[in-house]
Design an enzyme around this catalytic site. Structure first.
Site, PDB file in Angstrom:
ATOM      1  N   GLU A 265      17.314  56.084  65.238  1.00 20.57           N
ATOM      2  CA  GLU A 265      17.572  57.510  65.422  1.00 20.57           C
ATOM      3  C   GLU A 265      16.253  58.141  65.810  1.00 20.57           C
ATOM      4  OE1 GLU A 265      17.793  61.318  62.758  1.00 20.57           O
ATOM      5  OE2 GLU A 265      19.160  59.777  62.016  1.00 20.57           O
ATOM      6  N   CYS A 302      16.444  66.196  61.626  1.00 22.48           N
ATOM      7  CA  CYS A 302      16.807  65.678  62.942  1.00 22.48           C
ATOM      8  C   CYS A 302      17.952  66.465  63.560  1.00 22.48           C
ATOM      9  CB  CYS A 302      17.163  64.199  62.841  1.00 22.48           C
ATOM     10  SG  CYS A 302      18.231  63.802  61.464  1.00 22.48           S
TER      11      CYS A 302
END
Length: 525
Positions: A265, A302
């Site tokens: 990620e 994020c």
């Protein structure tokens, strides 16, 4: 629990033989004891070999054994008590309430995967019994189940010292799948990592599992991570961090004699689409909620809303003015590390220096180490489409507002976007027709589409997708949060004409695990 600065290799505590480093407290602006030591290649090799030796025995354990193991880890983390929270606060600058919530999330993830193991559908058990009388050709007996992929390397994340770290989602999913785990602790919170690592080490011993089921490596520098990914025992990688770091690990994994998957990620700006009717009806509320989401956790998520789009006109101007006023009242706060703070400052300065960007508002600056001041900017859709740098993630409490001439231009911006973790639609019923034109684009671009919320906050559940097309993640077919995360660390094996006595329990006719099996294409139990 005493923090020693040692790595944990299997059942043993080992002092690394490489560079010495210390945890840095962004609150104190100084290093905190004890010293930690970087492991060398021989110690990396030892951890990986132990994981390889443990693999067959661990993956052969029944689902109930692994479920109890995950629950034991959860309890051992709870048993660490307030010293764990205190150390994490010192190393990260995060407040107590946030870390207590993160501990709850970490424990919850482990317990979720215990539920997944007991339910059994992750095994994807399939049975196609033999049809000896079938014409023109008989069919052989075929059965399939999922098995563990192999030892997994997990890299702790900087922004979640508990939930995406040593016992975080990647570790929980891999252990649930039957994969031993070798964790590289993040050097920003090595003490927190050691405490959680020792809790897992205790759980391994208490559950009488092979010692190589878990190891924790400490150290600084890129060489450690690269050596771990290149080790032939490692069969998959879980990573949360920068695009640069993720790409480096992907390159190392692809260059191996046997390439392996990297589930990374990496980068996302999480666009928020302010649709016209919603903006007209509740622009003031949306401005406040947006700024609340932007500055939450000093923007170090994020899923932070780094891009907001609206149609040019009085309503979007009003939203822009209100958001700028709201943000100007928000105070700078401590960021996770000096490195993250420096990168944030450079990103904000780069955006402010762009001649096509308006510098709308800054938060209240305060003295102190690693203080991240909120910032808000705006640009036209035409300028955004013409400058790739405006699409770059700035990790922190900063967002860019984009004014679109019409819905066609908004669609063009959506098409222009890289892969994202999330996209948010602020909409009322009058916006539904316009949203229908956006949805097919967003489905191609993102992993999670939200309506009338904000993307910060990722529920740990069966339906969650925390992933998306590149570069938000390295593999948009997967998720790092939720029950489906286990699928990253499994692979299918088919068995042809094996006797019942030799078949795995999941695909025996007697179904001793009492799970759902797909027999001749139909689910049965």
């Amino acid at each position: 629990m005493n923090i020693t600065g040692q790595a944990l290799i299997g059942a043993h505590s080992v002092t690394g033989e490489g560079a010495v480093f210390s945890a840095y407290s962004p609150v104190l602006g100084d290093n905190i004891a004890p010293d930690f030591h970087t492991v060398n290649e021989a110690q990396i090799d030892q951890a990986c070999r132990l994981a390889q030796q443990a693999f067959d025995g661990y993956r052969a354990t029944d689902p109930e054994t692994r479920a109890r193991f995950l629950e034991t880890i959860a309890q051992k983390i709870i048993d660490l008590g307030e010293p764990l929270i205190a150390r994490a606060m010192a190393e990260s600058g995060l407040p107590q309430a946030r870390l207590e919530g993160e501990r709850g999330r970490t424990v919850g993830q482990l317990k979720l995967f215990a539920e997944v193991l007991r339910e059994g559908s992750w095994l994807d058990a399939r049975i196609d019994p033999a049809l000896p009388e079938r014409k023109p050709l008989p069919r052989v007996d075929l059965r399939m189940r999922m098995i563990a992929l192999g030892p997994v390397a997990v890299f702790g994340a900087s922004n979640f010292p508990l939930a995406f770290s040593v016992a975080g989602g990647d570790t929980a999913a891999a252990l649930a799948a039957g994969c031993p785990v070798v964790v590289k602790a993040h050097p920003a919170h090595p003490g927190t990592s050691e405490m959680v690592g020792r809790a897992i080490q205790l759980a391994v011993a208490e559950c009488n599992l092979p010692e190589g089921v878990f190891s924790l490596l400490t150290g600084i520098g890129n060489d450690l991570g690269t050596a771990l990914v290149r080790h032939p025992a490692i069969q998959a990688v879980g990573f949360t961090g920068s695009r640069q770091g993720g790409l480096a690990l992907m390159a190392a994994a692809a260059a191996r004699p046997q390439p392996i998957p990297v589930y990374a990620e990496m980068s996302s700006i999480n666009p928020v689409f302010m649709m016209p009717h919603a903006l007209s009806a509740r622009g003031e509320t949306l401005a406040t909620s947006f700024v609340d989401s932007l500055v939450m956790g000093v923007g170090q998520f994020c899923t932070n809303p780094g891009l907001v789009l609206g149609l040019a006109g009085a309503d979007f101007e009003r939203f822009t003015t209100l958001a700028a006023e709201q943000l100007s009242q928000r105070t700078a706060a401590t960021m996770l590390s000096a490195g993250i703070h420096d990168a944030y400052q450079k990103g904000v300065s780069r955006l402010a220096a762009n001649a096509e960007v308006r510098d709308l508002s800054r938060g209240v600056g305060v003295d102190g180490a690693c203080k991240g001041t909120p910032a808000l900017f705006s640009a036209s859709a035409a300028d955004f489409l013409g400058d790739a740098h405006l699409s770059e993630e700035i990790f922190g409490p900063t967002s860019l507002l984009i004014s679109c001439a019409d819905m066609t231009e908004m669609q063009q911006v959506a098409e222009h976007l890289e892969g994202q973790l999330t996209a948010t639609l602020q909409m009322d019923q009058g916006d539904y027709d316009a949203v229908r034109t956006l949805l097919p684009i967003l489905e191609r671009k993102v992993g999670r589409i939200l309506a009338n919320g904000f993307p910060t906050g990722v529920e740990v559940s069966y339906s969650m997708v925390h992933g998306g097309p590149f570069p938000s993640t390295s593999d948009g077919r997967s998720t790092s949060v939720g029950s489906a995360a286990i699928e990253r660390f499994l692979r299918p094996v088919s068995y042809q004409n094996l006797p019942q006595e030799l078949l795995p329990a999941a695909i025996q006719d007697s179904n001793p695990l009492a799970i759902w099996q797909r027999v001749n294409g139909k689910l049965a139990k």
